[in-house]
Every structure is written in structure tokens, then in C-alpha cells.
Design a protein around this motif. Structure first.
Motif, PDB file in Angstrom:
ATOM      1  N   CYS A 163      13.163  53.585  21.822  1.00  0.00           N
ATOM      2  CA  CYS A 163      13.685  52.357  21.208  1.00  0.00           C
ATOM      3  C   CYS A 163      13.166  52.225  19.768  1.00  0.00           C
ATOM      4  O   CYS A 163      11.963  52.286  19.525  1.00  0.00           O
ATOM      5  CB  CYS A 163      13.256  51.149  22.039  1.00  0.00           C
ATOM      6  SG  CYS A 163      13.834  49.581  21.354  1.00  0.00           S
ATOM      7  N   GLY A 164      14.095  52.042  18.834  1.00  0.00           N
ATOM      8  CA  GLY A 164      13.718  51.925  17.428  1.00  0.00           C
ATOM      9  C   GLY A 164      12.877  50.686  17.148  1.00  0.00           C
ATOM     10  O   GLY A 164      11.970  50.718  16.311  1.00  0.00           O
TER      11      GLY A 164
ATOM     12  N   HIS B 206      14.882  50.683  27.167  1.00  0.00           N
ATOM     13  CA  HIS B 206      15.310  52.082  27.074  1.00  0.00           C
ATOM     14  C   HIS B 206      14.276  52.910  26.322  1.00  0.00           C
ATOM     15  O   HIS B 206      13.495  52.383  25.519  1.00  0.00           O
ATOM     16  CB  HIS B 206      16.684  52.192  26.398  1.00  0.00           C
ATOM     17  CG  HIS B 206      16.666  51.898  24.938  1.00  0.00           C
ATOM     18  ND1 HIS B 206      16.739  52.890  23.988  1.00  0.00           N
ATOM     19  CD2 HIS B 206      16.554  50.741  24.248  1.00  0.00           C
ATOM     20  CE1 HIS B 206      16.706  52.345  22.788  1.00  0.00           C
ATOM     21  NE2 HIS B 206      16.576  51.032  22.911  1.00  0.00           N
TER      22      HIS B 206
ATOM     23  N   ASP C 185      20.747  48.892  20.723  1.00  0.00           N
ATOM     24  CA  ASP C 185      20.879  50.336  20.487  1.00  0.00           C
ATOM     25  C   ASP C 185      22.240  50.853  20.983  1.00  0.00           C
ATOM     26  O   ASP C 185      22.628  50.614  22.129  1.00  0.00           O
ATOM     27  CB  ASP C 185      19.740  51.057  21.237  1.00  0.00           C
ATOM     28  CG  ASP C 185      19.647  52.510  20.844  1.00  0.00           C
ATOM     29  OD1 ASP C 185      18.613  52.895  20.286  1.00  0.00           O
ATOM     30  OD2 ASP C 185      20.608  53.266  21.115  1.00  0.00           O
TER      31      ASP C 185
ATOM     32  N   ALA D 215      15.336  45.512  20.828  1.00  0.00           N
ATOM     33  CA  ALA D 215      14.300  45.840  21.812  1.00  0.00           C
ATOM     34  C   ALA D 215      14.365  44.991  23.082  1.00  0.00           C
ATOM     35  O   ALA D 215      13.360  44.848  23.782  1.00  0.00           O
ATOM     36  CB  ALA D 215      12.899  45.773  21.204  1.00  0.00           C
TER      37      ALA D 215
ATOM     38  N   CYS E  72      19.033  46.241  24.854  1.00  0.00           N
ATOM     39  CA  CYS E  72      18.813  46.475  23.429  1.00  0.00           C
ATOM     40  C   CYS E  72      20.164  46.658  22.717  1.00  0.00           C
ATOM     41  O   CYS E  72      21.146  47.078  23.325  1.00  0.00           O
ATOM     42  CB  CYS E  72      17.959  47.723  23.237  1.00  0.00           C
ATOM     43  SG  CYS E  72      17.515  48.037  21.502  1.00  0.00           S
TER      44      CYS E  72
HETATM   45 ZN   LIG Z   1      16.092  49.688  21.509  1.00  0.00          ZN
END
Ligand SMILES: [Zn+2]
Length: 217
Positions: free
Chosen positions: A107-108, A104, A45, A68, A43
Motif C-alpha cells: 500500500c502506497g 492490501h 489503490d 490506506a 484503499c
Molecule cells: Zn493502499
């Protein structure tokens, strides 16, 4: 906005420490090119950097990061396929031995899929995210329903794991991936890292479960 200055400070630290320590490795990589045997799809992130989680050196991993850590299905068209081109390069040119889909916790992108906050958004207001996350929408709908019935189900955690399984399934839709795997030259792995407890869970393909990696070896 001092952030870019902080990056340049980091670059200067790198040039006086890490780069010098790794000088031979960098020289070899510059002269011979890269030949990593692992591709990681992670990701974007900022908290989950695969080179940190796996403590790797430059040249060891071919890394693709997106929202993602998703792999879309194989499609033959004239589209600009960032994921497909990276997978194609890794498998057919670098001939990596492993592709690791690294998800992870928290995750947003997964959170946005579950909340549906961008579902009808215009481009520039979440529309690209919504279109991208649509590839896991059927799983999202299924998990949402299950979570409504059972309070025990952590929908975000369930969808984070399911999205990894879907990406692996989609990887198999790439003929050159399936062929390399059938020849025993490529192994596809799924894993999930949780920054809160530092635990890495790896997908056991036989049981279909994610098992924590023991720290003793
Ligand atoms: Zn993520």
C-alpha cells in the motif's frame, strides 16, 4: 491524453454486454433502491477493486475507498467527515450486517507513513496525506523501532495489518456501530489482499492473526 476515451469505450462495451446481462438486476435496483448487507472499506489503490476480489454483483456491497483504507475515530464536530457519514449511512440506514476493512499489500499510503516522506509537507505537496496518515503514526513509530531491532520484521507488512486493526478499533468508537455489534446485528471483519499471490487473509478476532482463506469449499 487518451485515457478518458478508453473509459467511454469501456462504457459502450458495458452497455452492450454486462448491462444487458444484468438488466433485470439493474431495473430492480433502480426501482427498489439499494439494500446491500455488506459495507467494504478499501484503499483507493487501482489494483485492489473489492468488487473484483469478492466477485460481487451491483447492489451487493456499499463501498468506501480512501487512502490506506482507514477509519478515523468518532468525533462530534462540524467537520466534513466523509468516512463517518458513509459508516453512519451504512449502519443506521442500510443496516448492513457486515463492515469489512479490506487492506492490501504494498500500500502506497502505508509506505508513505513508514518513509515519512510527507511528514512535514505543505498542503498540496503531501500535507493532506500526512495529516490523514497521522492516525496510524503511533503504530508506525512502534513498528519502525521493532524493525530496527529485528531484521525479520517486514515493517510495511506489519503496518498494513496494524492499520486494519486500528480502523476496526476506531469503528468501535462510533456508538451506533458498537451498539449494533452488541445487539449481534453487525459484524466487523478485517482482511488483507495481496495482488502478488492473490491470497486473501482474514483477521481471526480471537487469535488476532490474519489467516489465509482456503480455496476449497
Ligand atoms: Zn493502499
Amino acid at each position: 491524453m487518451p485515457e478518458f476515451k478508453a473509459l467511454l469505450d469501456g462504457y459502450r462495451r458495458f452497455r452492450t454486454t454486462g448491462y444487458i446481462e444484468q438488466r433485470q438486476r439493474y431495473d430492480a435496483l433502480a426501482n427498489k433502491g439499494q439494500s446491500p448487507k455488506i459495507m467494504v472499506i478499501a484503499c483507493s489503490d487501482s489494483r485492489v477493486d473489492p468488487t473484483r476480489v469478492f466477485d460481487t454483483e451491483p447492489g451487493q456491497m456499499f463501498v468506501l475507498r480512501n487512502v490506506a483504507n482507514l477509519v478515523p475515530p468518532y468525533v462530534e464536530d462540524e467537520g466534513m467527515h466523509g468516512v463517518s457519514s458513509a459508516v453512519e449511512y451504512a449502519v443506521t440506514q442500510l443496516q448492513v450486517h457486515h463492515i469489512v476493512v479490506l487492506g492490501h499489500a504494498r500500500c502506497g499510503g502505508i509506505g508513505a507513513s513508514l518513509s515519512g516522506q510527507f511528514d512535514d509537507a505543505d498542503h498540496g505537496k503531501g500535507g493532506f496525506i500526512s495529516a490523514w496518515m497521522r492516525m496510524i503514526a503511533p503504530a508506525r513509530d512502534r513498528i519502525r523501532k521493532a524493525a530496527e531491532i529485528s531484521a525479520d520484521i517486514d515493517a510495511a507488512a506489519a503496518l498494513e495489518l496494524e492499520a486494519i486493526r486500528i480502523s476496526i478499533e476506531n469503528l468501535h468508537s462510533f456508538p451506533f456501530v458498537a451498539e449494533a455489534e452488541a445487539r449481534g446485528e453487525l459484524h466487523i471483519q478485517g482482511a488483507l489482499f495481496d495482488i502478488a499471490d492473490g491470497i486473501l487473509r482474514v483477521l481471526d478476532r480471537e487469535s488476532g492473526r490474519f489467516e489465509a482463506v482456503p480455496l476449497d469449499w
